[in-house]
Scaffold this active site. Structure first.
Site, short mmCIF file in Angstrom:
data_model
loop_
_atom_site.label_atom_id
_atom_site.label_comp_id
_atom_site.label_asym_id
_atom_site.label_seq_id
_atom_site.Cartn_x
_atom_site.Cartn_y
_atom_site.Cartn_z
N THR A 116 0.83 -1.20 0.00
CA THR A 116 0.00 0.00 0.00
C THR A 116 0.86 1.25 0.00
OG1 THR A 116 -1.84 -1.10 1.06
CG2 THR A 116 -1.72 1.27 1.38
N THR A 125 1.61 -4.19 4.30
CA THR A 125 1.41 -4.47 5.72
C THR A 125 0.92 -5.90 5.97
OG1 THR A 125 -0.88 -3.66 5.67
CG2 THR A 125 0.85 -2.06 6.26
N ASP A 126 0.29 -6.51 4.95
CA ASP A 126 -0.44 -7.76 5.21
C ASP A 126 0.44 -8.92 5.66
OD1 ASP A 126 -2.81 -6.50 4.74
OD2 ASP A 126 -3.08 -7.25 2.71
#
Ligand code: SIN
Length: 359
Positions: free
Chosen positions: A43, A123-124
């Site tokens: 992101t 971030t995942d």
């Protein structure tokens, strides 16, 4: 349609950033530390159709030069050497990319004129990549991961400040020897402890129970505790291309044994179970896992709770069943450690338990 929207936004961002010089060795004082910034997507490199959209965007479409160009202050902190390693949404992170990334970092850090590395990431799965690097980087120079919850095109995008803070941490002498770090929302976390705890908030990462290692703000870096367990130079693992097949299964009300039986039939080398509470396991799943262990599959008990630890021989008779306790590692980090341990030739519950107790 999504691709067209993203490319329009990228064109707009190119216009936005084309007037700023990309921070590089040229713009910064030769006295400053030299930090390699390796971009992998996420992101932080995401773009949406408009600035108010923080959920319907495409991750990993903005290049590393553009990420750096919007943070001119970087040239006051470090000499930056940018590299685009990948452009992925980190939900699609895969082991060959882990191999490439870790090997590249090891190569860079072996060079005298590289003082540290920053990795921009989604971030995942950031907590998994961070822990993998924590165990396989062969240097005590700083390695700092960062990310963003809002795409680069968003109002109040969090990526630029997170990037500046990550470079600030990597350039700080106090970060040396702390293992792989995560700089996010002004906090500095250890790769071993950090987990993503929010689907949307900019304060999306925590180190449950144990807390962050320190903080970074306005160029100041302060550590308040240090990392106890071995990592990087003291860890026994070597990054390679051999990734033993390890899967994660979850225990919940009414769970069947179908998944575990299928994994055993497929020849899986290890299974991490995200148990309830203190790693307790539904009776039907436990039976299947005990069978798996009897067939030589490494079975690791962790918890789906999100904080705390799993006591060996607590909620299940590990000694009798041939299970291993993950301690305070969450299921996804336990999977990383189990893959590395199996790849290093680790075998049997006694030796593997020692590995989990050590790292
Ligand atoms: C990703 O993990 O690549 C997308 C989500 C994010 O970075 O927040």
């Amino acid at each position: 349609m999504a691709a067209r929207r993203a490319s329009l936004t990228i064109a707009a961002m190119n216009t936005l950033t084309s007037s700023s010089a990309t921070p590089s060795d040229e713009g910064a004082s030769p006295q400053l530390p030299r930090i390699a910034v390796l971009a992998t997507g996420g992101t932080i490199a995401g773009a949406a159709a408009d600035a108010t959209n923080t959920s319907g965007y495409q991750a990993g479409v903005v290049g590393v030069d553009q990420l750096l160009a919007v943070v001119p202050a970087l040239s006051t902190v470090a000499r930056i050497a940018p590299e685009q390693i990948a452009s992925v949404d980190s939900k699609d992170m895969a082991m060959p990319l882990w191999t490439t990334l870790a090997q590249r970092i090891n190569t860079l850090l072996a060079e005298d004129d590289v003082d540290g590395v920053v990795v921009t990431h989604g971030t995942d799965t950031l907590e998994e990549t961070a822990y993998l690097l924590h165990l396989t980087i062969k240097s005590d120079k700083p390695v700092v991961l960062t990310a963003a919850m809002r795409p680069a095109s968003a109002l109040s995008a969090d990526g630029p400040l997170n990037l500046l803070n990550a470079v600030t941490v990597a350039a700080n002498a106090g970060s040396r020897g702390q293992g792989v770090l995560v700089a996010f929302n002004n906090k500095i976390h250890s790769a071993r402890d950090v987990v993503k705890t929010s689907t949307y908030a900019v304060d999306a990462f925590q180190s449950p129970e144990i807390g962050a290692l320190g903080w970074v703000q306005d160029g100041r870096v302060e550590f308040q505790r240090s990392v106890v367990r071995p990592h990087t130079l003291a860890a026994e693992f070597v990054i390679g291309a051999n990734w033993p097949h390890v899967e994660v299964v979850v225990s919940y009300a009414g769970v069947s044994r179908i998944t575990v039986d299928a994994l055993v039939a497929a020849g899986v080398r290890g299974i991490v179970v995200a148990g309830t509470g203190n790693g307790s396991i539904h009776a039907s799943l436990q039976q299947a896992l005990a069978y798996a262990a009897s067939q030589g599959v490494a079975v690791v008990r962790s918890s789906r709770v999100g904080s705390g630890h799993v006591m060996r021989n607590g909620a299940a008779a590990d000694d009798a069943l041939g299970f291993i306790s993950a301690g305070s590692l969450n299921p996804y980090k336990a999977r990383v450690l189990l893959m590395l341990a199996l790849a290093a030739g680790g075998t049997g519950p006694v030796a593997l338990q020692k590995t989990f107790d050590t790292y």
